[in-house]
Design a protein around this motif. Structure first.
Motif, short mmCIF file in Angstrom:
data_model
loop_
_atom_site.label_atom_id
_atom_site.label_comp_id
_atom_site.label_asym_id
_atom_site.label_seq_id
_atom_site.Cartn_x
_atom_site.Cartn_y
_atom_site.Cartn_z
N THR A 79 -26.73 -29.05 -2.33
CA THR A 79 -25.65 -28.81 -3.30
C THR A 79 -25.82 -27.43 -3.90
OG1 THR A 79 -25.63 -31.17 -3.83
CG2 THR A 79 -24.54 -29.69 -5.39
N ALA A 80 -24.81 -26.58 -3.72
CA ALA A 80 -24.80 -25.22 -4.27
C ALA A 80 -25.97 -24.38 -3.75
CB ALA A 80 -24.78 -25.25 -5.79
N GLY A 81 -26.36 -24.58 -2.51
CA GLY A 81 -27.37 -23.75 -1.88
C GLY A 81 -28.76 -23.93 -2.48
N GLY A 82 -29.60 -22.91 -2.28
CA GLY A 82 -30.93 -22.91 -2.86
C GLY A 82 -31.99 -23.64 -2.07
N LEU A 83 -31.63 -24.29 -0.96
CA LEU A 83 -32.61 -25.03 -0.16
C LEU A 83 -33.39 -24.05 0.72
CD1 LEU A 83 -33.66 -27.83 0.83
CD2 LEU A 83 -31.87 -27.73 2.58
N ARG A 84 -34.73 -24.24 0.73
CA ARG A 84 -35.59 -23.46 1.64
C ARG A 84 -36.55 -24.41 2.33
NH1 ARG A 84 -39.21 -19.89 0.16
NH2 ARG A 84 -39.37 -20.52 -2.05
N LEU A 85 -36.65 -24.27 3.64
CA LEU A 85 -37.47 -25.16 4.46
C LEU A 85 -38.38 -24.33 5.35
CD1 LEU A 85 -34.55 -27.41 5.76
CD2 LEU A 85 -36.12 -28.02 3.91
N ARG A 86 -39.56 -24.86 5.66
CA ARG A 86 -40.43 -24.25 6.65
C ARG A 86 -40.62 -25.20 7.82
NH1 ARG A 86 -44.97 -23.21 3.77
NH2 ARG A 86 -45.97 -25.16 4.39
N ALA A 87 -40.43 -24.71 9.02
CA ALA A 87 -40.63 -25.52 10.22
C ALA A 87 -42.11 -25.50 10.58
CB ALA A 87 -39.80 -24.96 11.38
N GLU A 88 -42.70 -26.67 10.71
CA GLU A 88 -44.13 -26.75 11.07
C GLU A 88 -44.33 -26.76 12.57
OE1 GLU A 88 -46.02 -26.13 8.79
OE2 GLU A 88 -44.85 -26.64 7.01
N ARG A 89 -43.23 -26.92 13.33
CA ARG A 89 -43.25 -26.75 14.78
C ARG A 89 -41.88 -26.23 15.17
NH1 ARG A 89 -40.19 -30.65 17.22
NH2 ARG A 89 -40.01 -32.71 16.26
N THR A 90 -41.71 -25.81 16.40
CA THR A 90 -40.42 -25.29 16.83
C THR A 90 -39.37 -26.39 16.81
OG1 THR A 90 -41.48 -23.62 18.23
CG2 THR A 90 -39.18 -24.15 18.71
N VAL A 91 -38.24 -26.13 16.14
CA VAL A 91 -37.16 -27.11 16.03
C VAL A 91 -35.82 -26.41 16.20
CG1 VAL A 91 -38.39 -28.74 14.52
CG2 VAL A 91 -37.11 -26.85 13.51
N LEU A 92 -34.82 -27.20 16.56
CA LEU A 92 -33.44 -26.72 16.66
C LEU A 92 -32.67 -27.24 15.46
CD1 LEU A 92 -31.39 -25.19 18.54
CD2 LEU A 92 -30.75 -27.47 19.40
N VAL A 93 -32.00 -26.37 14.72
CA VAL A 93 -31.26 -26.77 13.52
C VAL A 93 -29.84 -26.22 13.59
CG1 VAL A 93 -33.36 -26.85 12.12
CG2 VAL A 93 -31.96 -24.77 12.15
N ALA A 94 -28.97 -26.72 12.71
CA ALA A 94 -27.62 -26.19 12.55
C ALA A 94 -27.20 -26.39 11.11
CB ALA A 94 -26.63 -26.87 13.50
N VAL A 95 -26.43 -25.46 10.59
CA VAL A 95 -25.98 -25.48 9.20
C VAL A 95 -24.46 -25.50 9.18
CG1 VAL A 95 -26.07 -24.34 6.96
CG2 VAL A 95 -28.02 -24.17 8.51
N THR A 96 -23.86 -26.46 8.46
CA THR A 96 -22.40 -26.60 8.40
C THR A 96 -22.00 -26.92 6.95
OG1 THR A 96 -22.47 -28.97 8.87
CG2 THR A 96 -22.30 -27.49 10.76
N GLY A 97 -20.70 -27.18 6.75
CA GLY A 97 -20.20 -27.54 5.43
C GLY A 97 -19.81 -26.31 4.64
N ALA A 98 -20.14 -26.29 3.34
CA ALA A 98 -19.88 -25.11 2.52
C ALA A 98 -20.64 -23.93 3.12
CB ALA A 98 -20.32 -25.36 1.08
N PRO A 99 -19.97 -22.79 3.34
CA PRO A 99 -20.56 -21.70 4.13
C PRO A 99 -21.60 -20.89 3.36
CG PRO A 99 -18.39 -21.07 3.36
CD PRO A 99 -18.57 -22.50 2.95
N ALA A 100 -22.74 -21.49 3.12
CA ALA A 100 -23.84 -20.79 2.44
C ALA A 100 -24.41 -19.72 3.36
CB ALA A 100 -24.93 -21.79 2.06
N PRO A 101 -24.77 -18.55 2.81
CA PRO A 101 -25.48 -17.56 3.63
C PRO A 101 -26.79 -18.15 4.15
CG PRO A 101 -24.71 -16.59 1.56
CD PRO A 101 -24.51 -18.07 1.44
#
Length: 283
Positions: free
Chosen positions: A56-78
């Motif tokens: 909600t309203a951005g601000g999320l930060r994640l660290r991948a502990e192994r190689t993963v495939l992700v995708a980001v959709t919805g509200a167009p956060a940078p």
């Protein structure tokens, strides 16, 4: 495994929700913008039932502990990876140790992050969704949380990028007459479907409180509590309507004047305080 470094204002785990438990007082919950969450899963080749992250309203930060495939959709956060700009609405590989960050979206409110295999937190009543009203499901994310990645994978993804329009900050939502339209003054329906409404700060995943013309009651007696659904537009005694979203209560005692069509609930879920909307009658 993904490690949460920052959660922003609110970040939760969501899937399609826990259907079929309204009779025992459990709402469905699930992703507030189900279409955006579903797109994120498709972009990484997940089964439709895989859990994603709702920021909600951005601000999320994640660290991948192994190689993963992700995708980001919805509200167009940078989107950034290790501080560098990364694509939105497209499959994105994070190497082990890479950090994914979401900024504040210029429009819309809720952004979704899917990881191939899904977020594998323990299900509650068949769903991994966080229900902010009942407290069921995993707690909202906090820094230091470690999120297992599951195996709800489907076919390998083959889309390079999804060209989806950004959410509108002034949508027109289609509505059907509610079951208690006769409890409101006849002018209330006209006001609801012809006037502009503003989302107030007193809004969340449960529902949107709207500011606009007062919707007057035709009856002042008490209405026994009855079932509620996502999209119900309920009118409390103060005449200011509430549009219920994913974490809505399963019953309510105020008259429901209208119900937003299911197809438009995602647009409603992307509205933030100060945004405007209109309702259009479709019957």
């Amino acid at each position: 495994m993904l490690t949460v470094l920052a959660a922003g204002p609110l970040a939760t785990v969501q899937d399609r929700g826990r259907a079929g438990y309204a009779a025992i007082g459990v709402p469905r919950s699930g992703a507030a913008d189900a279409s955006a969450a579903g797109l994120a899963n498709r972009l990484v080749g997940n089964d439709d039932s895989a859990a994603v992250l709702e920021a909600t309203a951005g601000g999320l930060r994640l660290r991948a502990e192994r190689t993963v495939l992700v995708a980001v959709t919805g509200a167009p956060a940078p989107v950034t990876v290790d501080g560098r700009a990364a694509p939105f609405g497209a499959p994105l590989t994070l190497g082990a140790g890479a950090e994914l960050g979401l900024g504040l979206p210029p429009v819309g409110l809720r952004t979704y992050v899917a990881v191939r295999g899904g977020i594998d937190v323990p299900p509650v009543l068949g769903s991994r969704s966080t229900d902010t009203l009942s407290g069921l499901g995993p707690a909202p994310l906090s820094p230091g949380d470690r999120l297992p990645v599951g195996n709800l994978r489907a076919e390998e993804p083959f889309v390079d990028v999804a060209g989806v329009a950004a959410p509108s900050s002034a949508p027109v939502l289609r509505v059907l007459p509610g079951p208690r339209r006769d409890w409101l003054d006849p002018a209330a329906w006209t006001a609801l479907t012809t006037q502009e409404w503003t989302v107030t700060a007193d809004s969340n995943r449960v529902g949107l409180r709207l500011a606009g013309p007062e919707l007057a009651r035709a009856r002042t007696d008490e209405l026994p509590s009855e079932g509620l659904v996502a999209g119900a537009v309920q009118v409390p005694p103060d005449g200011a309507p509430v549009l219920f979203l994913a974490d809505h209560p399963v019953t309510g005692g105020y008259p429901v004047l209208a119900v937003v069509t299911s197809a438009d609930l995602g647009a409603a879920a992307q509205l933030r305080p100060g945004d405007s909307l209109r309702f259009r009658a479709v019957r």
